[in-house]
Design a protein around this motif. Structure first.
Motif, mmCIF file in Angstrom:
data_model
loop_
_atom_site.group_PDB
_atom_site.id
_atom_site.type_symbol
_atom_site.label_atom_id
_atom_site.label_comp_id
_atom_site.label_asym_id
_atom_site.label_seq_id
_atom_site.Cartn_x
_atom_site.Cartn_y
_atom_site.Cartn_z
ATOM 1 N N ASP A 95 62.742 13.346 54.830
ATOM 2 C CA ASP A 95 64.520 12.982 55.062
ATOM 3 C C ASP A 95 65.605 12.897 54.221
ATOM 4 O O ASP A 95 66.483 12.419 54.610
ATOM 5 C CB ASP A 95 64.776 13.438 56.776
ATOM 6 C CG ASP A 95 63.765 14.302 57.131
ATOM 7 O OD1 ASP A 95 64.148 15.686 56.934
ATOM 8 O OD2 ASP A 95 63.585 14.098 58.462
ATOM 9 N N THR A 96 64.649 12.089 53.135
ATOM 10 C CA THR A 96 65.695 11.407 51.964
ATOM 11 C C THR A 96 65.956 12.147 50.841
ATOM 12 O O THR A 96 65.416 13.019 49.990
ATOM 13 C CB THR A 96 65.150 10.285 52.055
ATOM 14 O OG1 THR A 96 64.026 9.150 53.189
ATOM 15 C CG2 THR A 96 65.630 8.225 50.796
ATOM 16 N N TYR A 97 66.969 11.698 50.095
ATOM 17 C CA TYR A 97 67.494 12.149 49.251
ATOM 18 C C TYR A 97 67.322 11.691 47.885
ATOM 19 O O TYR A 97 67.033 10.437 47.962
ATOM 20 C CB TYR A 97 68.868 12.759 48.567
ATOM 21 C CG TYR A 97 69.418 13.285 49.790
ATOM 22 C CD1 TYR A 97 69.873 14.789 50.387
ATOM 23 C CD2 TYR A 97 70.126 12.813 51.522
ATOM 24 C CE1 TYR A 97 69.651 15.394 50.765
ATOM 25 C CE2 TYR A 97 70.644 13.603 52.542
ATOM 26 C CZ TYR A 97 70.736 15.088 52.349
ATOM 27 O OH TYR A 97 71.391 15.610 53.218
ATOM 28 N N TYR A 98 66.937 11.372 46.377
ATOM 29 C CA TYR A 98 66.412 11.312 45.143
ATOM 30 C C TYR A 98 67.030 11.795 44.431
ATOM 31 O O TYR A 98 67.172 13.683 44.459
ATOM 32 C CB TYR A 98 64.950 11.244 45.528
ATOM 33 C CG TYR A 98 64.396 10.284 46.446
ATOM 34 C CD1 TYR A 98 64.197 9.187 45.567
ATOM 35 C CD2 TYR A 98 64.056 11.400 47.122
ATOM 36 C CE1 TYR A 98 63.291 8.468 46.877
ATOM 37 C CE2 TYR A 98 63.192 10.221 48.721
ATOM 38 C CZ TYR A 98 62.546 9.160 47.945
ATOM 39 O OH TYR A 98 62.249 8.030 49.228
ATOM 40 N N VAL A 99 67.598 11.673 43.463
ATOM 41 C CA VAL A 99 67.477 12.254 42.246
ATOM 42 C C VAL A 99 66.688 11.146 41.324
ATOM 43 O O VAL A 99 66.157 10.395 41.188
ATOM 44 C CB VAL A 99 69.646 11.285 40.986
ATOM 45 C CG1 VAL A 99 69.380 11.504 39.589
ATOM 46 C CG2 VAL A 99 70.368 11.640 42.233
ATOM 47 N N VAL A 100 65.782 12.487 41.001
ATOM 48 C CA VAL A 100 64.104 12.399 40.112
ATOM 49 C C VAL A 100 64.143 13.511 39.329
ATOM 50 O O VAL A 100 64.326 14.064 38.572
ATOM 51 C CB VAL A 100 63.013 12.733 41.190
ATOM 52 C CG1 VAL A 100 62.038 13.292 40.292
ATOM 53 C CG2 VAL A 100 63.294 12.277 42.312
ATOM 54 N N SER A 101 63.921 12.492 37.525
ATOM 55 C CA SER A 101 63.073 12.860 36.484
ATOM 56 C C SER A 101 61.598 13.347 36.372
ATOM 57 O O SER A 101 60.932 12.882 36.997
ATOM 58 C CB SER A 101 64.008 12.288 35.127
ATOM 59 O OG SER A 101 63.143 10.826 35.581
ATOM 60 N N GLY A 102 61.406 14.106 35.532
ATOM 61 C CA GLY A 102 60.294 14.209 35.193
ATOM 62 C C GLY A 102 59.507 15.415 34.027
ATOM 63 O O GLY A 102 61.041 15.825 33.220
ATOM 64 N N VAL A 103 58.433 15.725 33.990
ATOM 65 C CA VAL A 103 58.261 16.671 33.299
ATOM 66 C C VAL A 103 57.569 18.024 33.703
ATOM 67 O O VAL A 103 57.065 18.200 34.906
ATOM 68 C CB VAL A 103 56.662 16.235 32.044
ATOM 69 C CG1 VAL A 103 57.252 15.222 31.717
ATOM 70 C CG2 VAL A 103 55.476 15.392 32.626
ATOM 71 N N VAL A 115 56.816 17.507 37.610
ATOM 72 C CA VAL A 115 56.025 16.136 38.232
ATOM 73 C C VAL A 115 56.670 14.716 38.307
ATOM 74 O O VAL A 115 57.311 15.155 37.027
ATOM 75 C CB VAL A 115 54.712 16.381 37.212
ATOM 76 C CG1 VAL A 115 53.206 15.167 37.200
ATOM 77 C CG2 VAL A 115 53.893 17.379 37.116
ATOM 78 N N THR A 116 56.597 13.706 38.455
ATOM 79 C CA THR A 116 56.462 12.548 37.830
ATOM 80 C C THR A 116 56.496 11.800 38.290
ATOM 81 O O THR A 116 55.390 11.690 39.037
ATOM 82 C CB THR A 116 58.567 12.243 38.651
ATOM 83 O OG1 THR A 116 59.333 11.238 38.277
ATOM 84 C CG2 THR A 116 58.373 12.510 40.531
ATOM 85 N N ASN A 117 56.391 10.337 38.286
ATOM 86 C CA ASN A 117 56.076 9.403 38.877
ATOM 87 C C ASN A 117 57.008 8.392 38.501
ATOM 88 O O ASN A 117 57.636 8.021 38.377
ATOM 89 C CB ASN A 117 54.510 9.154 36.996
ATOM 90 C CG ASN A 117 55.263 8.501 35.906
ATOM 91 O OD1 ASN A 117 56.209 8.131 36.015
ATOM 92 N ND2 ASN A 117 54.052 8.643 35.042
ATOM 93 N N LYS A 118 56.167 6.991 38.481
ATOM 94 C CA LYS A 118 56.817 5.279 38.296
ATOM 95 C C LYS A 118 57.592 5.273 37.752
ATOM 96 O O LYS A 118 58.701 3.971 37.328
ATOM 97 C CB LYS A 118 55.051 4.776 39.422
ATOM 98 C CG LYS A 118 55.410 4.262 40.850
ATOM 99 C CD LYS A 118 54.613 3.151 40.583
ATOM 100 C CE LYS A 118 53.864 3.521 42.537
ATOM 101 N NZ LYS A 118 52.936 1.748 42.206
#
Length: 153
Positions: A95-103, A115-118
């Motif tokens: 229930d939290t919003y995120y801006v995420v980047s990934g492949v 897919v994302t990671n640290k």
């Protein structure tokens, strides 16, 4: 003979320590946003389920800021990350919003996975960030450093 066995154990211990640690190349926030295949806003819908070596989160994609493959038809309802933090896995909060980047990762017989990671971008927000988050400007004329699956995992 005992010295030889001790040396082998020492080398093995050092190797296991190195393999189990998550390491990332230094990148700015802009690089973390602009270099990967996508950058999007997600709302995390669950606590994630471990499937093999991955943790799979059910998500709602609210906005896609950028994508390198617009016709890839990824499974936008799921976000994948390594299950183990030592493999650079990310823990998201339900229930939290995120801006995420990934492949994008294509596995035979499956839809394209996001897919994302640290090592990439994950910025969390208590409320929907669409009206407040200002994304970095990516320069389309400059060749960005390509982040590939080998770099990430």
């Amino acid at each position: 003979m005992a010295q030889s066995a001790g040396l082998v154990l020492l080398v093995l211990a050092c190797t296991l320590t190195y393999v189990s640690a998550c390491t990332c190349d230094p990148m700015t926030t802009k690089q973390k946003f602009c270099n990967p295949d996508f950058a999007s806003v997600f709302k995390i819908k669950d606590n994630g389920t471990v499937v093999g070596i991955d943790r799979v989160y059910k998500v709602e994609m609210l906005h896609q800021y950028r994508t390198t493959v617009p016709d890839s038809n990824p499974d936008a309802g799921k976000l994948y990350t390594p299950a183990d933090s030592a493999a650079c896995g990310v823990t998201f909060i339900r229930d939290t919003y995120y801006v995420v980047s990934g492949v994008y990762v294509k596995k035979p017989g499956q839809r394209i996975q996001m897919v994302t990671n640290k090592c990439l971008l994950q910025v969390n927000f208590p409320e929907n960030p669409l009206e407040t988050y200002v994304p970095p400007t990516c320069d389309p004329t400059t060749k960005q450093i390509k982040v590939d699956q080998e770099t990430i995992f």
